[in-house]
Design a protein around this motif. Structure first.
Motif, PDB file in Angstrom:
ATOM      1  N   GLY A 165       0.811  -1.217   0.000  1.00 41.38           N
ATOM      2  CA  GLY A 165       0.000   0.000   0.000  1.00 41.38           C
ATOM      3  C   GLY A 165       0.846   1.271   0.000  1.00 41.38           C
ATOM      4  O   GLY A 165       1.859   1.353   0.698  1.00 41.38           O
ATOM      5  N   CYS A 166       0.397   2.263  -0.776  1.00 41.83           N
ATOM      6  CA  CYS A 166       1.144   3.517  -0.909  1.00 41.83           C
ATOM      7  C   CYS A 166       0.597   4.576   0.051  1.00 41.83           C
ATOM      8  O   CYS A 166      -0.305   4.315   0.848  1.00 41.83           O
ATOM      9  N   GLU A 167       1.132   5.799  -0.037  1.00 45.45           N
ATOM     10  CA  GLU A 167       0.678   6.879   0.838  1.00 45.45           C
ATOM     11  C   GLU A 167      -0.787   7.223   0.591  1.00 45.45           C
ATOM     12  O   GLU A 167      -1.516   7.563   1.533  1.00 45.45           O
ATOM     13  N   ASN A 168      -1.225   7.156  -0.644  1.00 47.93           N
ATOM     14  CA  ASN A 168      -2.634   7.438  -0.946  1.00 47.93           C
ATOM     15  C   ASN A 168      -3.552   6.431  -0.272  1.00 47.93           C
ATOM     16  O   ASN A 168      -4.637   6.783   0.206  1.00 47.93           O
ATOM     17  N   TRP A 169      -3.115   5.175  -0.236  1.00 50.00           N
ATOM     18  CA  TRP A 169      -3.890   4.155   0.470  1.00 50.00           C
ATOM     19  C   TRP A 169      -3.957   4.475   1.958  1.00 50.00           C
ATOM     20  O   TRP A 169      -5.031   4.388   2.574  1.00 50.00           O
ATOM     21  N   GLU A 170      -2.836   4.848   2.551  1.00 50.75           N
ATOM     22  CA  GLU A 170      -2.826   5.198   3.965  1.00 50.75           C
ATOM     23  C   GLU A 170      -3.793   6.353   4.249  1.00 50.75           C
ATOM     24  O   GLU A 170      -4.522   6.345   5.247  1.00 50.75           O
ATOM     25  N   LEU A 171      -3.800   7.341   3.351  1.00 50.76           N
ATOM     26  CA  LEU A 171      -4.699   8.482   3.514  1.00 50.76           C
ATOM     27  C   LEU A 171      -6.158   8.044   3.410  1.00 50.76           C
ATOM     28  O   LEU A 171      -7.009   8.521   4.170  1.00 50.76           O
ATOM     29  N   ASP A 172      -6.457   7.115   2.512  1.00 50.46           N
ATOM     30  CA  ASP A 172      -7.825   6.607   2.374  1.00 50.46           C
ATOM     31  C   ASP A 172      -8.273   5.879   3.636  1.00 50.46           C
ATOM     32  O   ASP A 172      -9.423   6.020   4.077  1.00 50.46           O
ATOM     33  N   VAL A 173      -7.374   5.096   4.220  1.00 55.39           N
ATOM     34  CA  VAL A 173      -7.693   4.384   5.459  1.00 55.39           C
ATOM     35  C   VAL A 173      -7.976   5.380   6.576  1.00 55.39           C
ATOM     36  O   VAL A 173      -8.976   5.266   7.306  1.00 55.39           O
TER      37      VAL A 173
ATOM     38  N   MET B 175      -8.096   1.151  16.467  1.00 64.34           N
ATOM     39  CA  MET B 175      -6.870   0.397  16.712  1.00 64.34           C
ATOM     40  C   MET B 175      -6.395  -0.304  15.441  1.00 64.34           C
ATOM     41  O   MET B 175      -5.186  -0.341  15.160  1.00 64.34           O
ATOM     42  N   ILE B 176      -7.308  -0.848  14.673  1.00 68.39           N
ATOM     43  CA  ILE B 176      -6.922  -1.468  13.398  1.00 68.39           C
ATOM     44  C   ILE B 176      -6.265  -0.435  12.498  1.00 68.39           C
ATOM     45  O   ILE B 176      -5.222  -0.682  11.882  1.00 68.39           O
ATOM     46  N   MET B 177      -6.871   0.750  12.419  1.00 68.83           N
ATOM     47  CA  MET B 177      -6.312   1.822  11.599  1.00 68.83           C
ATOM     48  C   MET B 177      -4.896   2.171  12.044  1.00 68.83           C
ATOM     49  O   MET B 177      -3.984   2.291  11.225  1.00 68.83           O
ATOM     50  N   LYS B 178      -4.678   2.304  13.345  1.00 68.82           N
ATOM     51  CA  LYS B 178      -3.355   2.664  13.856  1.00 68.82           C
ATOM     52  C   LYS B 178      -2.335   1.565  13.579  1.00 68.82           C
ATOM     53  O   LYS B 178      -1.182   1.850  13.201  1.00 68.82           O
TER      54      LYS B 178
ATOM     55  N   VAL C 255      -2.468  -0.634  11.179  1.00 72.93           N
ATOM     56  CA  VAL C 255      -2.233  -0.666   9.736  1.00 72.93           C
ATOM     57  C   VAL C 255      -1.250   0.431   9.331  1.00 72.93           C
ATOM     58  O   VAL C 255      -0.301   0.187   8.576  1.00 72.93           O
ATOM     59  N   LEU C 256      -1.458   1.641   9.830  1.00 72.54           N
ATOM     60  CA  LEU C 256      -0.567   2.741   9.472  1.00 72.54           C
ATOM     61  C   LEU C 256       0.838   2.526  10.028  1.00 72.54           C
ATOM     62  O   LEU C 256       1.825   2.995   9.453  1.00 72.54           O
ATOM     63  N   ALA C 257       0.934   1.786  11.143  1.00 73.56           N
ATOM     64  CA  ALA C 257       2.241   1.457  11.712  1.00 73.56           C
ATOM     65  C   ALA C 257       2.872   0.240  11.016  1.00 73.56           C
ATOM     66  O   ALA C 257       4.003  -0.140  11.341  1.00 73.56           O
ATOM     67  N   ARG C 258       2.127  -0.353  10.085  1.00 73.21           N
ATOM     68  CA  ARG C 258       2.570  -1.539   9.337  1.00 73.21           C
ATOM     69  C   ARG C 258       2.885  -2.709  10.274  1.00 73.21           C
ATOM     70  O   ARG C 258       3.816  -3.487  10.035  1.00 73.21           O
ATOM     71  N   ASP C 259       2.075  -2.838  11.334  1.00 69.47           N
ATOM     72  CA  ASP C 259       2.202  -3.967  12.259  1.00 69.47           C
ATOM     73  C   ASP C 259       1.266  -5.072  11.767  1.00 69.47           C
ATOM     74  O   ASP C 259       0.118  -5.196  12.214  1.00 69.47           O
ATOM     75  N   THR C 260       1.752  -5.855  10.846  1.00 69.11           N
ATOM     76  CA  THR C 260       0.903  -6.802  10.124  1.00 69.11           C
ATOM     77  C   THR C 260       0.255  -7.834  11.029  1.00 69.11           C
ATOM     78  O   THR C 260      -0.955  -8.085  10.931  1.00 69.11           O
ATOM     79  N   GLU C 261       1.012  -8.435  11.917  1.00 69.25           N
ATOM     80  CA  GLU C 261       0.483  -9.535  12.721  1.00 69.25           C
ATOM     81  C   GLU C 261      -0.606  -9.059  13.678  1.00 69.25           C
ATOM     82  O   GLU C 261      -1.659  -9.695  13.806  1.00 69.25           O
ATOM     83  N   GLN C 262      -0.365  -7.944  14.349  1.00 74.01           N
ATOM     84  CA  GLN C 262      -1.383  -7.452  15.281  1.00 74.01           C
ATOM     85  C   GLN C 262      -2.600  -6.909  14.540  1.00 74.01           C
ATOM     86  O   GLN C 262      -3.743  -7.073  14.995  1.00 74.01           O
ATOM     87  N   ALA C 263      -2.387  -6.274  13.402  1.00 81.72           N
ATOM     88  CA  ALA C 263      -3.507  -5.720  12.633  1.00 81.72           C
ATOM     89  C   ALA C 263      -4.410  -6.840  12.120  1.00 81.72           C
ATOM     90  O   ALA C 263      -5.647  -6.752  12.232  1.00 81.72           O
ATOM     91  N   THR C 264      -3.829  -7.885  11.553  1.00 87.47           N
ATOM     92  CA  THR C 264      -4.643  -8.982  11.028  1.00 87.47           C
ATOM     93  C   THR C 264      -5.328  -9.751  12.159  1.00 87.47           C
ATOM     94  O   THR C 264      -6.468 -10.194  12.012  1.00 87.47           O
ATOM     95  N   ALA C 265      -4.656  -9.892  13.302  1.00 83.48           N
ATOM     96  CA  ALA C 265      -5.260 -10.581  14.445  1.00 83.48           C
ATOM     97  C   ALA C 265      -6.462  -9.799  14.973  1.00 83.48           C
ATOM     98  O   ALA C 265      -7.506 -10.381  15.294  1.00 83.48           O
ATOM     99  N   LEU C 266      -6.326  -8.474  15.056  1.00 80.44           N
ATOM    100  CA  LEU C 266      -7.433  -7.656  15.561  1.00 80.44           C
ATOM    101  C   LEU C 266      -8.592  -7.621  14.564  1.00 80.44           C
ATOM    102  O   LEU C 266      -9.759  -7.639  14.968  1.00 80.44           O
ATOM    103  N   LEU C 267      -8.286  -7.583  13.277  1.00 80.39           N
ATOM    104  CA  LEU C 267      -9.352  -7.618  12.278  1.00 80.39           C
ATOM    105  C   LEU C 267     -10.129  -8.925  12.386  1.00 80.39           C
ATOM    106  O   LEU C 267     -11.369  -8.928  12.321  1.00 80.39           O
ATOM    107  N   ASP C 268      -9.435 -10.027  12.569  1.00 80.54           N
ATOM    108  CA  ASP C 268     -10.106 -11.320  12.727  1.00 80.54           C
ATOM    109  C   ASP C 268     -11.004 -11.321  13.962  1.00 80.54           C
ATOM    110  O   ASP C 268     -12.150 -11.798  13.917  1.00 80.54           O
ATOM    111  N   LYS C 269     -10.507 -10.780  15.059  1.00 83.05           N
ATOM    112  CA  LYS C 269     -11.295 -10.694  16.292  1.00 83.05           C
ATOM    113  C   LYS C 269     -12.526  -9.811  16.080  1.00 83.05           C
ATOM    114  O   LYS C 269     -13.625 -10.136  16.544  1.00 83.05           O
ATOM    115  N   HIS C 270     -12.344  -8.710  15.380  1.00 78.42           N
ATOM    116  CA  HIS C 270     -13.438  -7.782  15.097  1.00 78.42           C
ATOM    117  C   HIS C 270     -14.520  -8.466  14.264  1.00 78.42           C
ATOM    118  O   HIS C 270     -15.721  -8.334  14.539  1.00 78.42           O
TER     119      HIS C 270
END
Length: 218
Positions: free
Chosen positions: A98-106, A183-186, A188-203
């Motif tokens: 994902g590029c900067e434009n993607w980050e801005l969209d998120v 938290m998912i947004m944060k 994702v923007l921090a590029r913490d893949t494992e925690q982001a995907t784990a939280l999305l699954d929980k959500h």
């Protein structure tokens, strides 16, 4: 044959009435009645019903007629199982490429979601659902995986019908809490893949359980 514009308009009207519970699961859809309801001819109604059958909002049976598609726990479970798998893959891809434009969209889609009042008494349910949908789409659009994203879109559109069904029947303030999304947004923007995907699954699991409870209570 009616114009594509009129057919699309009628399709959106029927879809919204299904989502808002004015047309309920299993209800017989009679062309003459729908023509009167939407003040249009029979042709755009028939074509709209065919369109909605493609997205599984409507069930067509040759020589028998047409109904609002029924709902069941087995389909709900299958949809969420599929959604969790494809969301995990797409989010990992998006966070890798994902590029900067993607980050801005998120970021933008989260702020739009957060601005909607999210207590059951004040909530504009339709607006909440639209912005909730946009947030989840924004998360995964950065994956640059057209075919997989198309599969995700098909699944989440079918789940939208179940989500509306649930929120139209009982309000749960937890469903409209944006803390998970923030938290998912944060992450994702921090590029913490494992925690982001784990939280999305929980959500997604929480949403699944909420909708299932509404469906089984009906």
């Amino acid at each position: 044959m009616s114009s594509p514009t009129l057919t699309d308009k009628v399709s959106k009207l029927i879809r919204q009435d299904i989502l808002e519970g004015h047309l309920i699961p299993g209800q017989k859809l009679v062309v003459a009645e729908l023509s009167k309801r939407y003040s249009v001819g029979a042709s755009p109604v028939r074509e709209a019903l065919v369109q909605l059958s493609w997205t599984k909002y409507v069930k067509l049976a040759p020589q028998k007629g047409c109904w609002v598609a029924p709902m069941c726990k087995e389909e709900l479970d299958d949809l969420f199982d599929s959604l969790k798998i494809i969301s995990d893959v797409l989010l990992r891809k998006a966070m890798k490429s994902g590029c900067e434009n993607w980050e801005l969209d998120v970021l933008t889609s989260f702020h739009k979601l957060a601005r909607v009042a999210h207590t059951p008494e004040q909530l504009n349910k339709s607006e909440w659902e639209q912005r909730h949908y946009q947030f989840h789409c924004a998360l995964l659009e950065g994956a640059k995986a057209h075919n997989m994203y198309g599969f995700f879109s098909e699944i989440i559109n079918q789940i939208t019908r179940y989500r509306y069904y649930a929120i139209n029947r009982h309000s749960d303030e937890a469903l409209f809490d944006v803390s998970d999304h923030e938290m998912i947004m944060k992450l994702v923007l921090a590029r913490d893949t494992e925690q982001a995907t784990a939280l999305l699954d929980k959500h997604l699991n929480k949403a699944h359980r909420y909708i299932e409870s509404a469906l089984t209570a009906a």
